[in-house]
Design a protein around this motif. Sequence first.
Motif, short mmCIF file in Angstrom:
data_model
loop_
_atom_site.label_atom_id
_atom_site.label_comp_id
_atom_site.label_asym_id
_atom_site.label_seq_id
_atom_site.Cartn_x
_atom_site.Cartn_y
_atom_site.Cartn_z
N HIS A 325 37.12 -26.68 18.85
CA HIS A 325 38.03 -27.52 19.38
C HIS A 325 39.50 -27.10 18.52
O HIS A 325 40.43 -27.40 19.02
N SER A 326 39.39 -26.59 17.06
CA SER A 326 40.73 -26.33 16.53
C SER A 326 41.40 -25.12 16.76
O SER A 326 42.64 -24.90 16.64
N GLY A 327 40.48 -23.97 17.11
CA GLY A 327 40.82 -22.56 17.25
C GLY A 327 41.61 -22.21 15.89
O GLY A 327 42.36 -20.89 16.09
N GLU A 328 41.30 -22.80 14.74
CA GLU A 328 41.92 -22.15 13.40
C GLU A 328 40.98 -20.98 13.01
O GLU A 328 39.82 -20.70 13.31
N PRO A 329 41.82 -20.11 12.26
CA PRO A 329 41.21 -18.94 12.02
C PRO A 329 40.05 -18.92 10.52
O PRO A 329 40.27 -19.81 9.98
N ALA A 330 39.09 -18.22 10.90
CA ALA A 330 38.16 -17.99 9.98
C ALA A 330 37.12 -16.85 10.23
O ALA A 330 37.06 -16.48 11.33
N ILE A 331 36.45 -16.36 9.35
CA ILE A 331 35.40 -15.20 9.26
C ILE A 331 34.12 -15.95 9.19
O ILE A 331 33.86 -16.62 8.04
N LEU A 352 32.38 -18.08 22.86
CA LEU A 352 32.63 -16.79 23.72
C LEU A 352 33.41 -16.87 24.63
O LEU A 352 34.04 -15.99 25.15
N ALA A 353 33.52 -18.10 25.29
CA ALA A 353 34.40 -18.46 26.39
C ALA A 353 35.75 -18.53 25.96
O ALA A 353 36.84 -18.57 26.84
N ASP A 354 36.20 -18.61 24.95
CA ASP A 354 37.57 -18.57 24.30
C ASP A 354 38.11 -17.17 24.03
O ASP A 354 37.59 -16.47 23.13
N LYS A 355 39.24 -16.90 24.71
CA LYS A 355 39.76 -15.53 24.58
C LYS A 355 40.28 -15.32 23.34
O LYS A 355 40.69 -14.08 22.90
N ARG A 356 40.45 -16.26 22.44
CA ARG A 356 40.91 -16.31 20.86
C ARG A 356 39.94 -15.71 20.05
O ARG A 356 40.22 -15.02 18.85
N THR A 357 38.69 -15.71 20.41
CA THR A 357 37.51 -15.54 19.71
C THR A 357 37.30 -13.85 19.42
O THR A 357 37.51 -13.19 20.71
N ASP A 358 36.96 -13.19 18.58
CA ASP A 358 36.65 -11.92 18.29
C ASP A 358 35.19 -11.97 17.75
O ASP A 358 34.75 -12.55 16.73
N VAL A 359 34.16 -11.10 18.43
CA VAL A 359 32.93 -10.87 17.81
C VAL A 359 33.03 -9.45 17.34
O VAL A 359 33.11 -8.44 18.01
N ILE A 360 32.64 -9.26 16.00
CA ILE A 360 32.32 -7.98 15.53
C ILE A 360 30.88 -7.48 15.42
O ILE A 360 30.44 -8.24 14.54
N PHE A 361 30.68 -6.36 15.84
CA PHE A 361 29.00 -6.03 15.80
C PHE A 361 29.19 -4.70 14.75
O PHE A 361 30.02 -3.78 15.03
N ALA A 362 28.39 -4.96 13.66
CA ALA A 362 28.42 -3.93 12.76
C ALA A 362 27.09 -3.16 12.53
O ALA A 362 26.86 -2.61 11.54
N GLY A 363 26.18 -3.40 13.58
CA GLY A 363 24.85 -2.73 13.52
C GLY A 363 24.42 -2.28 14.74
O GLY A 363 24.76 -2.73 15.94
#
Length: 455
Positions: A325-331, A352-363
């Motif tokens: 709900h906040s969209g605040e940045p965090a890792i 996942l439905a939020d275009k501001r989200t980034d998902v990083i796969f490292a494996g």
Amino acid sequence: MNIVHHGAKTGVTGSCHELIVGKNSLLIDCGLFQGKETRETLDIEFDINNIAALLLTHSHIDHIGRLPWLLAAGFSGPIYATEATAALVPLMLEDGLKIQLGLNSEQCKKALALIHQRIRPVPYDCWAQIVLPTGELIKIRFRPAGHILGSAYIEIQLPTNEIVVFSGDLGPKDTPLLTDPIAPTTAHTLVIESTYGDKPQHQFKQRQQVLKQIIERSLQDGGAIVIPAFSVGRTQELLFDLENIISEADVDPDEASKRIWQSLPVILDSPLAQKVTEQYRYFHELWAKEAKQRRYMGRHPLAFDQCITIDNHADHLELVNRLQHSGEPAIIVAASGMCSGGRVVNYLKALLADKRTDVIFAGYQAQGTTGRALVDGEKVIKIDDQVIDVAAQIHQLSGYSAHAAQQDLVSFVADIEQGPQVIKVVHGDLKAQTALAIELQKVRPEAEIIVAASE
């Protein structure tokens, strides 16, 4: 002497190999089948009556996950592992006992106590003796494999003095947290993994810079950065690099950049990963030189100030709701690495439905997992029967693989001074096994090379 593969023969999970010596045998690993390789039953489908001991190469679930079923089937022999692996095995199995078997806390405690009784920790580079029921003597030695904390390849000296080596999972060279694997002096027969046998090499030197660039780009849009990670290995490598990025930002002349990084929370939301990370810190003498130097300088590569841990489930759900709900940045670093379960699933369903989200796969993402679907670019996925439109940015970051690529695997074999006469390639799909076998034949033209997936 004969070797029978009960798992990881045609794929990369369910590692389980039986070394038959006369009337008795040793079992090397007893792992869970995952992803598209998942089986309907976890029951042990091979005869265990003559197995004298179980040897564990490391604590990943695809190498130890069926251990409770092995004990339930009646296996009563000792379990040999390195000291760090012996410490990690109960932690890694506890979740499985609760989730897959539905055991309560008291039942889990009894099962883990039984495993504790059977485990025989062996320091690296020390020979241990196993006396078979027939009276024959076998010697075993664990050598650093550089894959995850406590990982080892195993040298087994038979009564005939023949030496058989099981690679387990070998790690790549030149990673900053764990030491490089060093090839054995002698191996008459070698069983070697091939997870990335068709990938020439990994790009480790650029991984931290690429990670930083992805995060900085994401921060421009706001929103959360979700990193699905395996609780042991990948999580610690990511924390290690994030601490270094933040430390370098502290001396950045760009004040704006410095403030952004200094205020960015790094959230470790995985109780298991927290416990494993504590073991990484405890066994710091196993770290590589670069990691040790940071520790000697007073830094805490795996326990820095901006790293916030989430313990109980209520706090986890509250954080998911807040970020949605906040969209605040965090890792957020959360298990599981292939998004097949664990707390990361709740973040994905919410974000996942939020275009501001980034998902990083490292494996590596196995076929049939949610992680693989996202990496393959699917725009509509289903999680827990919930259909989700994927608007998030999906990134696949190389350089964090805990597996050696082709170049390092070939180098490992080339550096063996005596032998091997026979090389069995396992733990990879047919394409990877075949590609590695072709390259191994070039450095060992005199060896018989067997692609297990083709047998």
